[in-house]
Enzyme design. Sequence first.
Site, PDB file in Angstrom:
ATOM      1  N   GLU A 188      29.673  48.498  31.703  1.00 11.89           N
ATOM      2  CA  GLU A 188      30.781  47.592  31.397  1.00 11.89           C
ATOM      3  C   GLU A 188      31.841  48.330  30.579  1.00 11.89           C
ATOM      4  OE1 GLU A 188      31.444  44.295  32.212  1.00 11.89           O
ATOM      5  OE2 GLU A 188      29.798  44.618  33.610  1.00 11.89           O
ATOM      6  N   HIS A 231      36.762  44.776  34.814  1.00 12.05           N
ATOM      7  CA  HIS A 231      35.828  43.733  35.236  1.00 12.05           C
ATOM      8  C   HIS A 231      36.393  42.341  34.940  1.00 12.05           C
ATOM      9  CE1 HIS A 231      31.312  42.563  35.779  1.00 12.05           C
ATOM     10  NE2 HIS A 231      32.103  42.017  36.673  1.00 12.05           N
TER      11      HIS A 231
END
Length: 186
Positions: free
Chosen positions: A133, A153
Site C-alpha cells: 500500500e 489506491h
Amino acid sequence: GLVGCELGSRTVGIVGAGAIGCRTAALCHAFGAKVLGYKRHVTGEEPDFIQFVSLEQLLKETGQLKESDIVSLHCPINEQSRNLINADTIAQMKPGAMLINTARGPVVDSQALADALNSGHLAGAAVDVFETEPPLDTAHPLLHSKNTLVTPHVAFASAESMQARAQIVFDNISSFLAGEQKNIIL
C-alpha cells in the site's frame, strides 16, 4: 501536445470479467470498443457483447490478428493470478498497447512492466494498486517509468462507494445478529 485515442477504434481486453470487469466492459462497449474478456469460469450470464477468449489470445498479436490495444485488469489475487502479467505475458502483448491495473498489485510484475514501458514496447500504463500500500518506496520502478500514471489506491474512492461499503457492513452485522451469514468468504 498530448494526443489521445478514441475507444471506438480500439479493442479492450478485460482480464477478470466479474462484476467490476463487466461494468468496465459495458463502458468500453458504450464508446464503441470491441471487448474481449478472459475469466477462469464463464457462466453464460455475462453480457453478450464480450467475446470470451483465452488469456493468450486476449494479449497476443498474431499475424493479421491484432488483439487488445488496452488490457484492463480486474481479477482477484490468488495463486493463479499472482504475477499473471509478467515479462513473458507482456512480451506477447501488441506493441504500443496500454495496461490498466485496478485489480491487485501482485497481479503485475512491476519491474517487467516498467521495463516494457521504458523500452517502448508498451505505450502506457495506469496503475492504482501496488505490491504494498502507498506510500511507496521512492525507488519503485513504476514511479520512474515512461508514460505511467500512478494513483495511490484510490480508484474506489467516491461518495457512492463509501455509502455502499457502509451499507454492506451494516447488512452483515444485522444478518449476524439475526443468526444468519452473509458474504461468506471462507
